[in-house]
Enzyme design. Structure first.
Site, PDB file in Angstrom:
ATOM      1  N   HIS A   1      99.977  28.212  25.346  1.00  0.00           N
ATOM      2  CA  HIS A   1      98.694  27.509  25.256  1.00  0.00           C
ATOM      3  C   HIS A   1      98.973  26.003  25.329  1.00  0.00           C
ATOM      4  O   HIS A   1      99.503  25.429  24.376  1.00  0.00           O
ATOM      5  CB  HIS A   1      98.040  27.909  23.915  1.00  0.00           C
ATOM      6  CG  HIS A   1      96.780  27.184  23.581  1.00  0.00           C
ATOM      7  ND1 HIS A   1      96.199  27.248  22.334  1.00  0.00           N
ATOM      8  CD2 HIS A   1      95.970  26.396  24.323  1.00  0.00           C
ATOM      9  CE1 HIS A   1      95.090  26.521  22.314  1.00  0.00           C
ATOM     10  NE2 HIS A   1      94.934  25.982  23.504  1.00  0.00           N
TER      11      HIS A   1
ATOM     12  N   SER B   1     100.714  33.330  16.456  1.00  0.00           N
ATOM     13  CA  SER B   1     101.010  31.945  16.842  1.00  0.00           C
ATOM     14  C   SER B   1     102.228  31.430  16.096  1.00  0.00           C
ATOM     15  O   SER B   1     102.224  31.295  14.869  1.00  0.00           O
ATOM     16  CB  SER B   1      99.814  31.042  16.535  1.00  0.00           C
ATOM     17  OG  SER B   1     100.221  29.696  16.658  1.00  0.00           O
TER      18      SER B   1
ATOM     19  N   MET C   1      98.014  22.369  25.081  1.00  0.00           N
ATOM     20  CA  MET C   1      97.026  21.393  24.582  1.00  0.00           C
ATOM     21  C   MET C   1      97.546  20.014  24.939  1.00  0.00           C
ATOM     22  O   MET C   1      97.973  19.234  24.077  1.00  0.00           O
ATOM     23  CB  MET C   1      96.848  21.568  23.069  1.00  0.00           C
ATOM     24  CG  MET C   1      96.017  22.799  22.720  1.00  0.00           C
ATOM     25  SD  MET C   1      96.251  23.330  21.020  1.00  0.00           S
ATOM     26  CE  MET C   1      97.703  24.348  21.236  1.00  0.00           C
TER      27      MET C   1
ATOM     28  N   GLY D   1      97.820  32.747  13.434  1.00  0.00           N
ATOM     29  CA  GLY D   1      98.958  31.986  12.930  1.00  0.00           C
ATOM     30  C   GLY D   1      99.139  32.225  11.451  1.00  0.00           C
ATOM     31  O   GLY D   1      99.947  33.055  11.026  1.00  0.00           O
TER      32      GLY D   1
ATOM     33  N   MET E   1      88.435  28.728  21.835  1.00  0.00           N
ATOM     34  CA  MET E   1      88.900  28.137  20.580  1.00  0.00           C
ATOM     35  C   MET E   1      87.837  28.377  19.510  1.00  0.00           C
ATOM     36  O   MET E   1      86.665  28.045  19.716  1.00  0.00           O
ATOM     37  CB  MET E   1      89.134  26.629  20.720  1.00  0.00           C
ATOM     38  CG  MET E   1      90.332  26.216  21.551  1.00  0.00           C
ATOM     39  SD  MET E   1      91.895  27.005  21.118  1.00  0.00           S
ATOM     40  CE  MET E   1      92.080  26.603  19.380  1.00  0.00           C
TER      41      MET E   1
ATOM     42  N   GLY F   1      94.617  21.757  17.390  1.00  0.00           N
ATOM     43  CA  GLY F   1      95.522  20.734  16.877  1.00  0.00           C
ATOM     44  C   GLY F   1      96.334  21.205  15.677  1.00  0.00           C
ATOM     45  O   GLY F   1      97.468  20.779  15.500  1.00  0.00           O
ATOM     46  N   PHE F   2      95.762  22.079  14.881  1.00  0.00           N
ATOM     47  CA  PHE F   2      96.432  22.491  13.647  1.00  0.00           C
ATOM     48  C   PHE F   2      96.207  23.973  13.353  1.00  0.00           C
ATOM     49  O   PHE F   2      95.158  24.514  13.715  1.00  0.00           O
ATOM     50  CB  PHE F   2      95.892  21.667  12.463  1.00  0.00           C
ATOM     51  CG  PHE F   2      95.983  20.183  12.690  1.00  0.00           C
ATOM     52  CD1 PHE F   2      97.163  19.493  12.425  1.00  0.00           C
ATOM     53  CD2 PHE F   2      94.900  19.493  13.220  1.00  0.00           C
ATOM     54  CE1 PHE F   2      97.250  18.135  12.673  1.00  0.00           C
ATOM     55  CE2 PHE F   2      94.984  18.127  13.469  1.00  0.00           C
ATOM     56  CZ  PHE F   2      96.157  17.443  13.195  1.00  0.00           C
ATOM     57  N   GLY F   3      97.169  24.570  12.694  1.00  0.00           N
ATOM     58  CA  GLY F   3      96.988  25.930  12.197  1.00  0.00           C
ATOM     59  C   GLY F   3      96.241  25.884  10.865  1.00  0.00           C
ATOM     60  O   GLY F   3      96.039  24.817  10.285  1.00  0.00           O
ATOM     61  N   GLY F   4      95.802  27.043  10.415  1.00  0.00           N
ATOM     62  CA  GLY F   4      95.239  27.154   9.072  1.00  0.00           C
ATOM     63  C   GLY F   4      93.843  26.584   8.888  1.00  0.00           C
ATOM     64  O   GLY F   4      93.440  26.285   7.765  1.00  0.00           O
TER      65      GLY F   4
ATOM     66  N   ASP G   1     102.114  27.308  21.068  1.00  0.00           N
ATOM     67  CA  ASP G   1     101.187  26.169  21.132  1.00  0.00           C
ATOM     68  C   ASP G   1     101.920  24.882  21.469  1.00  0.00           C
ATOM     69  O   ASP G   1     102.706  24.384  20.661  1.00  0.00           O
ATOM     70  CB  ASP G   1     100.484  25.999  19.786  1.00  0.00           C
ATOM     71  CG  ASP G   1      99.474  27.102  19.527  1.00  0.00           C
ATOM     72  OD1 ASP G   1      98.551  27.245  20.344  1.00  0.00           O
ATOM     73  OD2 ASP G   1      99.609  27.816  18.517  1.00  0.00           O
TER      74      ASP G   1
ATOM     75  N   MET H   1     101.556  20.931  22.109  1.00  0.00           N
ATOM     76  CA  MET H   1     100.623  19.828  21.826  1.00  0.00           C
ATOM     77  C   MET H   1     101.286  18.495  22.115  1.00  0.00           C
ATOM     78  O   MET H   1     102.448  18.290  21.752  1.00  0.00           O
ATOM     79  CB  MET H   1     100.221  19.850  20.356  1.00  0.00           C
ATOM     80  CG  MET H   1      99.637  21.175  19.903  1.00  0.00           C
ATOM     81  SD  MET H   1      99.276  21.109  18.139  1.00  0.00           S
ATOM     82  CE  MET H   1      98.563  22.732  17.913  1.00  0.00           C
TER      83      MET H   1
ATOM     84  N   HIS I   1     102.255  33.850  20.915  1.00  0.00           N
ATOM     85  CA  HIS I   1     101.438  32.683  21.260  1.00  0.00           C
ATOM     86  C   HIS I   1     102.223  31.409  20.942  1.00  0.00           C
ATOM     87  O   HIS I   1     102.711  31.218  19.821  1.00  0.00           O
ATOM     88  CB  HIS I   1     100.135  32.742  20.465  1.00  0.00           C
ATOM     89  CG  HIS I   1      99.128  31.714  20.854  1.00  0.00           C
ATOM     90  ND1 HIS I   1      98.300  31.852  21.951  1.00  0.00           N
ATOM     91  CD2 HIS I   1      98.808  30.527  20.297  1.00  0.00           C
ATOM     92  CE1 HIS I   1      97.506  30.792  22.046  1.00  0.00           C
ATOM     93  NE2 HIS I   1      97.793  29.968  21.052  1.00  0.00           N
TER      94      HIS I   1
ATOM     95  N   ASP J   1      91.217  32.127  19.434  1.00  0.00           N
ATOM     96  CA  ASP J   1      92.292  31.380  18.781  1.00  0.00           C
ATOM     97  C   ASP J   1      91.734  30.427  17.728  1.00  0.00           C
ATOM     98  O   ASP J   1      90.978  29.518  18.051  1.00  0.00           O
ATOM     99  CB  ASP J   1      93.060  30.598  19.868  1.00  0.00           C
ATOM    100  CG  ASP J   1      94.273  29.864  19.336  1.00  0.00           C
ATOM    101  OD1 ASP J   1      94.633  30.048  18.160  1.00  0.00           O
ATOM    102  OD2 ASP J   1      94.861  29.094  20.129  1.00  0.00           O
ATOM    103  N   GLY J   2      92.157  30.645  16.467  1.00  0.00           N
ATOM    104  CA  GLY J   2      91.822  29.728  15.386  1.00  0.00           C
ATOM    105  C   GLY J   2      91.097  30.400  14.235  1.00  0.00           C
ATOM    106  O   GLY J   2      90.000  30.922  14.427  1.00  0.00           O
ATOM    107  N   GLY J   3      91.726  30.424  13.080  1.00  0.00           N
ATOM    108  CA  GLY J   3      91.077  30.972  11.887  1.00  0.00           C
ATOM    109  C   GLY J   3      90.829  32.467  11.939  1.00  0.00           C
ATOM    110  O   GLY J   3      90.003  32.982  11.178  1.00  0.00           O
TER     111      GLY J   3
END
Ligand code: DX5
Ligand code: ZN
Length: 213
Positions: A65, A7, A67, A196, A136, A141-144, A34, A36, A32, A174-176
């Protein structure tokens, strides 16, 4: 299939070209991207003009992606900007079937994204139209952010649904995502992992991509 889609949200935006060239040389499969809007999610990232520049340098498919609210309005815009795969949120589409067909008619692969609270069962009447489904594993909304453990159960449910209705459909997470949960996600039935922070905050991003695969 084990694909990795880093990402760019976690990349150094001041040196995007350099970051993309690093990914071109890496073992990653897709990029990827993102998008938003600050309405569907609390954060604003970037839109078509930036995607167009990413496309100029990328030698791998762009996995975009969205959002954003009412993403059907922007299908052709993102095609023109260079998207190869376009994913839209179930929660953001009133006429999801129409939007999925518009994405395919524009010549892209089409995907539906589910937020962590949205049940897999809601895909029962749309999964046969999808090239991929993105689950998801954080609130978008946010990385990390921290990976939500309930995702494993959702991947297994989705695998079952795809086996029954559309075995070609890819399952993306996607995510974490990191090198610790990646093998468990593949084992549960995932095909594509987005990462990401795990890639861009690693001392050796190219090696991390190999480890994720
Ligand atoms: C979150 C985005 C993700 C994010 C993933 O809303 O959709 O693609 O960039 O970042 P990590 O892997 O750091 O959670
Ligand atoms: Zn994403």
């Amino acid at each position: 299939m084990h694909l990795v889609s880093p990402s760019l949200l976690s990349a150094d935006f001041g040196n995007l070209q350099r970051e993309i060239e690093m990914l071109n040389e890496s073992a990653c499969d897709w990029l990827h991207v993102d998008v938003m809007d600050g309405v569907f999610v609390p954060n604003i990232s970037f839109g078509q003009p930036v995607v167009k520049h990413i496309k100029k340098h990328a030698r791998k498919p762009l996995d975009v992606h969205l959002m954003i609210v009412d993403p059907g309005r922007y299908v052709n815009g993102f095609r023109e900007a260079g998207a190869d795969i376009l994913t839209v949120h179930y929660e953001a589409c009133t006429h999801l079937d129409r939007t999925i067909h518009a994405i395919k008619d524009a010549g892209m692969k089409a995907g539906v994204v589910l937020n962590p609270h949205t049940p897999v069962a809601l895909l029962e009447d749309i999964v046969q139209e999808c090239d991929l489904v993105l689950l998801m594993s954080v609130n978008p909304g946010f990385g990390g952010q921290k990976f939500i453990e309930n995702t494993y159960a959702k991947v297994r449910q989705l695998r079952e649904l795809c086996d029954r209705k559309n075995p070609q459909c890819l399952i993306e997470i996607d995510g974490g995502v990191n090198v610790t949960n990646a093998p468990l996600l593949y084992e549960a039935g995932a095909d594509v992992l987005v990462a990401g922070n795990a890639v861009f905050k690693s001392p050796d991003p190219k090696q991390t991509i190999i480890d994720l695969k």
